[in-house]
Design an enzyme around this catalytic site. Structure first.
Site, PDB file in Angstrom:
ATOM      1  N   ASP A 190       0.746  -1.160  -0.055  1.00 56.52           N
ATOM      2  CA  ASP A 190      -0.079   0.162  -0.088  1.00 56.52           C
ATOM      3  C   ASP A 190       0.740   0.708  -0.083  1.00 56.52           C
ATOM      4  O   ASP A 190       1.945   1.435   0.407  1.00 56.52           O
ATOM      5  CB  ASP A 190      -0.879  -0.019   1.407  1.00 56.52           C
ATOM      6  N   SER A 191       0.414   2.276  -0.208  1.00 55.49           N
ATOM      7  CA  SER A 191       0.947   3.508  -0.185  1.00 55.49           C
ATOM      8  C   SER A 191       1.403   4.109   0.703  1.00 55.49           C
ATOM      9  O   SER A 191       2.398   4.611   1.745  1.00 55.49           O
ATOM     10  CB  SER A 191       0.989   4.586  -0.919  1.00 55.49           C
TER      11      SER A 191
ATOM     12  N   CYS B 171     -11.064   2.895   0.254  1.00 55.85           N
ATOM     13  CA  CYS B 171      -9.387   2.370   0.674  1.00 55.85           C
ATOM     14  C   CYS B 171      -9.731   2.142   1.631  1.00 55.85           C
ATOM     15  O   CYS B 171      -9.844   2.354   2.712  1.00 55.85           O
ATOM     16  CB  CYS B 171      -9.406   4.533   0.275  1.00 55.85           C
ATOM     17  N   THR B 172      -8.226   1.682   1.765  1.00 56.16           N
ATOM     18  CA  THR B 172      -7.796   0.983   2.100  1.00 56.16           C
ATOM     19  C   THR B 172      -7.516   1.591   4.072  1.00 56.16           C
ATOM     20  O   THR B 172      -7.141   0.966   4.610  1.00 56.16           O
ATOM     21  CB  THR B 172      -6.949   0.113   2.245  1.00 56.16           C
ATOM     22  N   HIS B 173      -7.563   2.668   4.229  1.00 60.75           N
ATOM     23  CA  HIS B 173      -7.317   3.788   5.117  1.00 60.75           C
ATOM     24  C   HIS B 173      -8.433   3.421   5.887  1.00 60.75           C
ATOM     25  O   HIS B 173      -8.229   3.839   7.035  1.00 60.75           O
ATOM     26  CB  HIS B 173      -6.363   5.130   4.795  1.00 60.75           C
TER      27      HIS B 173
ATOM     28  N   GLU C 251      -3.374   8.093   9.027  1.00 57.07           N
ATOM     29  CA  GLU C 251      -2.648   8.107   9.411  1.00 57.07           C
ATOM     30  C   GLU C 251      -2.181   9.124  10.363  1.00 57.07           C
ATOM     31  O   GLU C 251      -0.632   8.650  10.719  1.00 57.07           O
ATOM     32  CB  GLU C 251      -1.506   8.206   7.904  1.00 57.07           C
TER      33      GLU C 251
ATOM     34  N   CYS D  39      -4.855  -1.606  -2.044  1.00 57.82           N
ATOM     35  CA  CYS D  39      -4.492  -0.103  -2.097  1.00 57.82           C
ATOM     36  C   CYS D  39      -5.645  -0.062  -3.502  1.00 57.82           C
ATOM     37  O   CYS D  39      -5.348  -0.835  -4.428  1.00 57.82           O
ATOM     38  CB  CYS D  39      -3.261   0.854  -2.168  1.00 57.82           C
ATOM     39  N   ASN D  40      -6.761   0.532  -2.684  1.00 51.43           N
ATOM     40  CA  ASN D  40      -7.361   1.133  -4.168  1.00 51.43           C
ATOM     41  C   ASN D  40      -6.635   1.801  -5.062  1.00 51.43           C
ATOM     42  O   ASN D  40      -7.022   1.185  -6.432  1.00 51.43           O
ATOM     43  CB  ASN D  40      -8.882   1.125  -3.363  1.00 51.43           C
ATOM     44  N   THR D  41      -5.875   2.453  -4.583  1.00 43.61           N
ATOM     45  CA  THR D  41      -5.466   4.073  -6.253  1.00 43.61           C
ATOM     46  C   THR D  41      -4.796   3.273  -6.443  1.00 43.61           C
ATOM     47  O   THR D  41      -5.203   2.639  -8.075  1.00 43.61           O
ATOM     48  CB  THR D  41      -5.066   4.795  -4.724  1.00 43.61           C
TER      49      THR D  41
ATOM     50  N   TYR E  87      -0.899   8.672  -2.970  1.00 49.78           N
ATOM     51  CA  TYR E  87      -1.182   7.742  -4.264  1.00 49.78           C
ATOM     52  C   TYR E  87      -1.991   8.837  -4.327  1.00 49.78           C
ATOM     53  O   TYR E  87      -2.270   9.051  -5.646  1.00 49.78           O
ATOM     54  CB  TYR E  87      -1.227   6.451  -4.154  1.00 49.78           C
ATOM     55  N   GLY E  88      -3.458   8.586  -3.844  1.00 50.94           N
ATOM     56  CA  GLY E  88      -4.903   8.733  -4.475  1.00 50.94           C
ATOM     57  C   GLY E  88      -5.014  10.555  -4.678  1.00 50.94           C
ATOM     58  O   GLY E  88      -5.968  10.522  -5.841  1.00 50.94           O
TER      59      GLY E  88
HETATM   60  N1  DGL Z   1      -4.765   3.268   1.041  1.00 51.02           N
HETATM   61  C1  DGL Z   1      -4.620   3.429  -0.199  1.00 51.02           C
HETATM   62  C2  DGL Z   1      -6.152   3.000  -1.269  1.00 51.02           C
HETATM   63  O1  DGL Z   1      -6.241   1.839  -0.652  1.00 51.02           O
HETATM   64  C3  DGL Z   1      -5.367   4.808  -0.827  1.00 51.02           C
HETATM   65  C4  DGL Z   1      -4.298   6.191  -0.032  1.00 51.02           C
HETATM   66  C5  DGL Z   1      -2.843   6.943  -0.523  1.00 51.02           C
HETATM   67  O2  DGL Z   1      -4.028   8.497  -1.415  1.00 51.02           O
HETATM   68  O3  DGL Z   1      -1.864   7.255  -0.261  1.00 51.02           O
HETATM   69  O4  DGL Z   1      -6.406   3.814  -1.893  1.00 51.02           O
END
Ligand code: DGL
Length: 276
Positions: A13-14, A193-195, A156, A76-78, A45-46
């Site tokens: 993931d990011s 989003c996994t966060h 985070e 990571c979905n992104t 990343y998003g």
């Molecule tokens: N955890 C990432 C996701 O699932 C996004 C976090 C990011 O923006 O880097 O998309």
């Protein structure tokens, strides 16, 4: 084959968000060795453009594949939305599992009236991957996407609940759940989003108890198991698997926030700093 079965499953993931998937996987497949990379130096990343996300994702994936892994899970979905086909091409025949399809399947299954809201990063929503995946599984579903950029730094930072978190959530979500006729009100909220699972309690307070909140962690773990079983790659060992964590920046911070996501403490000594 036997040697391959003992190789770790790699996840990345990011940041620490993918640990929500790691946790579901560890629970479902306790004998598996797991190797996790959080690319915290490049987070988020998003908010980046598609080409940049693909480039970062390839760097992270290469670092993991070079260590010898039997599967790559894009937690990571992104990164999944931007780079899954590229990763599959680049690393074939290594199996690569993303989180968008499993998340979409969970949403399609959970919704009764087919009115679904997906919240994710700006890049995931703009790419439309979730909207398309849900409609492919459940044609006729009405899917609305909402970017919730601030949820990533909040998670985070370990801000999971309280008036501030709920205030931010309200400003993103209020209109989506109140505007329509009651029959057309969304009954399902997808955490794309996994966060975001870290904010679950606050989000449930905001959308109310009648809305089902789903994320892709459990369904991704289910897909991983299915894929490994089909390829004869499940680890047959009875001992608990070994866990290793890599980060591209600040292991202390990774340990602090990662522990919150994992639900059990991490120490900086368990985390290796790597350069991509
Ligand atoms: N955890 C990432 C996701 O699932 C996004 C976090 C990011 O923006 O880097 O998309």
């Amino acid at each position: 084959m036997q040697e391959t079965q003992h190789l770790p499953i790699a996840l990345f993931d990011s940041g620490v968000g993918g640990l929500t998937v790691f946790k579901a996987l560890a629970r479902r497949l306790p004998a598996e060795n797991l190797l996790y990379l959080g690319d915290t130096a490049r987070l988020p990343y998003g908010t980046k453009g598609r080409e940049t996300i693909i480039q970062y994702t390839l760097l992270a994936a290469r670092a993991l594949v070079e260590r010898g892994v039997k599967m790559l899970v894009v937690a990571c979905n992104t990164a999944t939305a931007a780079a899954l086909p590229t990763l599959r091409r680049e690393f074939a025949p290594l199996p690569v599992v993303g989180v968008v399809e499993p998340g979409a399947a969970a949403a399609a299954r959970a919704s009764e009236n087919g009115e679904i809201v997906v919240i994710a990063t700006e890049a995931t929503i703009a790419g439309g991957a979730y909207q398309e995946a849900i409609q492919r599984i459940r044609p006729g579903a009405r899917v609305r996407g909402q970017a919730c950029t601030l949820f990533v730094p909040m998670a985070e930072e370990g801000w999971m609940e309280g008036p501030l978190v709920e205030g931010v959530a309200r400003s993103y979500l209020d209109g989506l759940f109140t505007a329509d006729e009651p029959a057309h009100r969304p009954d399902t909220l997808v955490l794309g989003c996994t966060h975001f699972p870290l904010l679950l309690r606050a989000l449930q307070n905001v959308v109310g108890p009648s809305v089902t909140i789903v994320d892709s962690a459990a369904t991704t773990a289910e897909s991983v198991e299915g894929e490994l079983r089909a390829r004869g790659l499940l680890n047959p060992g009875a001992e608990p698997g070994a866990w290793r964590f890599l980060t591209t920046d600040n292991p202390d911070r990774f340990a602090r926030t990662g522990g919150l996501f994992l639900g059990s403490p991490l120490t900086a000594a368990q985390i290796e700093l790597v350069d991509l």
